[in-house]
Design an enzyme around this catalytic site. Structure first.
Site, PDB file in Angstrom:
ATOM      1  N   SER A 121      -9.903  -0.912   7.014  1.00  0.00           N
ATOM      2  CA  SER A 121      -9.375  -0.797   5.649  1.00  0.00           C
ATOM      3  C   SER A 121      -8.621  -2.006   5.111  1.00  0.00           C
ATOM      4  CB  SER A 121      -8.474   0.430   5.535  1.00  0.00           C
ATOM      5  OG  SER A 121      -9.277   1.560   5.402  1.00  0.00           O
ATOM      6  N   SER A 123      -9.796   1.398   2.730  1.00  0.00           N
ATOM      7  CA  SER A 123      -8.946   2.218   1.883  1.00  0.00           C
ATOM      8  C   SER A 123      -7.846   1.416   1.174  1.00  0.00           C
ATOM      9  CB  SER A 123      -8.300   3.321   2.725  1.00  0.00           C
ATOM     10  OG  SER A 123      -7.453   2.758   3.714  1.00  0.00           O
ATOM     11  N   LYS A 181       0.852  -1.197   0.000  1.00  0.00           N
ATOM     12  CA  LYS A 181       0.000   0.000   0.000  1.00  0.00           C
ATOM     13  C   LYS A 181       0.885   1.243   0.000  1.00  0.00           C
ATOM     14  CE  LYS A 181      -4.019   1.799   2.581  1.00  0.00           C
ATOM     15  NZ  LYS A 181      -4.914   1.550   3.731  1.00  0.00           N
TER      16      LYS A 181
HETATM   17  N1  GLN Z   1     -13.248   3.478   6.180  1.00  0.00           N
HETATM   18  C1  GLN Z   1     -12.679   3.973   7.398  1.00  0.00           C
HETATM   19  C2  GLN Z   1     -12.403   5.438   7.269  1.00  0.00           C
HETATM   20  O1  GLN Z   1     -12.764   5.981   6.306  1.00  0.00           O
HETATM   21  C3  GLN Z   1     -11.463   3.202   7.742  1.00  0.00           C
HETATM   22  C4  GLN Z   1     -10.230   3.680   7.103  1.00  0.00           C
HETATM   23  C5  GLN Z   1      -9.044   2.843   7.436  1.00  0.00           C
HETATM   24  O2  GLN Z   1      -9.152   1.791   8.065  1.00  0.00           O
HETATM   25  N2  GLN Z   1      -7.895   3.337   7.050  1.00  0.00           N
HETATM   26  O3  GLN Z   1     -11.868   6.047   8.134  1.00  0.00           O
END
Ligand code: GLN
Length: 478
Positions: A180, A156, A81
């Site tokens: 994410s 994400s 990532k």
């Molecule tokens: N979807 C969650 C957010 O928008 C989690 C993001 C993540 O785990 N980086 O914050």
């Protein structure tokens, strides 16, 4: 071997490499060819790396000389990532702000993977600074779900999950602040694992919510996830929150043989067919002698609001460093203030700005008691409730997401996007480990889409999740 090399699991590839069925170079070429062929359509990688000939040769030599003694990850192509630092490579967190930032050191996870002989194939697309659940918030365009390119891969870590689902790499690393890793795993039919907070060092990850962030694997199998976890875990002098590796390696049995389900949270909002896959999966556990028990987690409805206070608060503090001077594209204003304003206005996308504003607001002196402190007490209550539930059950289960992968633009209202995380955020708020494992398909518009079952275990019982996950996938782990 009948499967194409790029479709192998880590375990299968490691055994083929040792048997000399193919070389490290063959494996790299197979993944790279697939990545090159599909990247334009799917927008999975922000950058594909040139083959590191030295690393490929070294991995091959190690396998040739050490054989079974070589680490299983030796010679395995992995996608990273774009918020995990690899020395000498750009790490942009999919933000214009860091478009030209080159990492000057390796993240601890990167260093550990290198030491095990893993090869990095490229850096994957993501929601900017990991804020999102769909990979639509990247400054460099959305990633498409390889199983249905009209849909999001989740987020994400959507680029990382798509890379594995599209067989462009055998495994990938993601980061998980509120779901994410697990949510895109569910949307792409993969295993996604978020370790106990502190099990893996955060040193060299671009910080989002420091009390919530963990790196972790996205893989085809539970066993592969465990292999990556075993290599990456452990204490690190660069991250004071890390815990010793053996903390997470001792308790492996589901001693009570009881799975807790908070049925009160599933009564509404979960798609009927997703619920059906969930119930069917639990049936399998019953056949293995497990009891399915109802658990009450009354504070759970506050988990999502609490997360969306704590996480932006921490993000606003962490992102303050991106001011155009130390990082980013500064020097455009007539004075320092204008410099800051221009750099942040141009450098950050909408969602990032929204969260910085929200986070700054909930920390401001007039509102910190009403929002931030309340959210922190909800967090405390959640930990207490989960701890209590774990006196009765080994793990807690629910679907990873209420619905399968959605279409682009379907959740353009931020609150509907935030609701995607309703089941995943609690593991981050409590610091507990959690895993998402594929639990079967549901049909949307004539296409079969994967769904995931989610297990949470008590802190440091990460190994238990591999056992439970393996029971779903049919892998025997312990
Ligand atoms: N979807 C969650 C957010 O928008 C989690 C993001 C993540 O785990 N980086 O914050």
């Amino acid at each position: 071997m009948t499967k194409p090399l790029n479709q192998l699991s880590i375990v299968e590839a490691a055994s083929g490499l040792r048997a000399k069925d193919f070389s490290v170079r063959d494996l790299w070429d197979a993944c790279m060819a697939e990545a090159v062929a599909k990247n334009e359509e799917l927008n999975v990688f922000l950058e594909l790396f040139d083959a590191n000939e030295e690393a490929i040769a070294a991995a091959q030599q190690r396998i040739d000389t050490e054989g079974e003694g070589a680490p299983l990850l030796c010679g395995i192509p992995i996608a990273m990532k774009d918020n995990i630092l690899i020395e000498g490579h750009v790490a942009s967190a999919a933000s214009k702000m860091l478009e030209n930032y080159t990492a000057t050191y390796d993240a601890t996870v990167t260093a550990k993977l290198k030491e095990a002989g893993a090869l990095f194939i490229g850096r994957t697309n993501m929601d900017e600074f990991a804020m999102g659940s769909s990979t639509e918030h990247s400054a460099f365009g959305s990633t498409r779900n390889p199983l249905d390119p009209t849909r999001v891969p989740g987020g994400s870590s959507g680029g990382s999950s798509a890379a594995v689902a599209a067989n462009m790499a055998l495994a990938a690393l993601g980061t998980d602040t509120g779901g994410s890793i697990r949510q895109p795993a569910a949307h792409c039919g993969l295993v996604g694992f978020k370790p106990t907070y502190g099990a893996i060092s955060r040193h060299g990850l671009i910080a989002l919510g420091s009390s919530l962030d963990q790196a972790g694997p996205l893989t085809h199998t539970v066993e592969d996830a465990k292999i990556l976890f075993d290599v990456m875990k452990g204490e690190d002098s660069m991250d004071a929150t890390t815990i010793p590796a053996d903390f997470c390696a001792t308790k492996t049995s589901a001693a009570k043989k009881r799975i807790g389900v908070p049925y009160h949270l599933l009564a509404s909002g979960v798609d009927e067919d997703v619920r059906a896959r969930f119930d069917e999966t639990l049936e399998k556990f019953k056949e293995e002698g497990y009891e399915i028990c109802e658990v009450q987690l009354p504070t759970s409805p506050y988990a999502l609001p609490a997360y969306y206070v704590v996480m932006p608060a921490e993000a606003s503090a962490n992102l303050a460093r991106f001011d155009g001077i130390r990082y980013g594209n500064g020097g455009k204003g007539k004075d320092l203030l204008e410099d800051y304003v221009i750099a942040k206005t141009e450098g950050f996308g909408h969602e990032t700005k929204r969260r910085i504003l929200l986070g700054t607001f909930v920390l401001s002196s007039g509102y910190i008691d009403a929002y931030y402190r309340k959210a922190q007490s909800a967090r405390g209550a959640l930990i207490a409730e989960y701890d209590k539930a774990f006196e009765e059950v080994d793990v807690i289960a629910f679907p990873t997401t209420p619905s399968p992968a959605f279409k682009f633009g379907e959740k353009s209202d931020p609150v509907s996007m935030y609701l995607e995380d309703v089941f995943t955020v609690t593991a981050n708020l409590t610091g507990m480990p959690a895993i998402s494992v594929p639990m079967g398909m549901v049909e949307r518009d004539g296409v079969q889409l994967p769904t995931g079952i989610h297990f949470t275990a008590p802190k440091c019982q990460d190994e238990l999740l591999f056992k439970m996950g393996g029971m779903v996938t049919g892998e025997e782990i312990y």
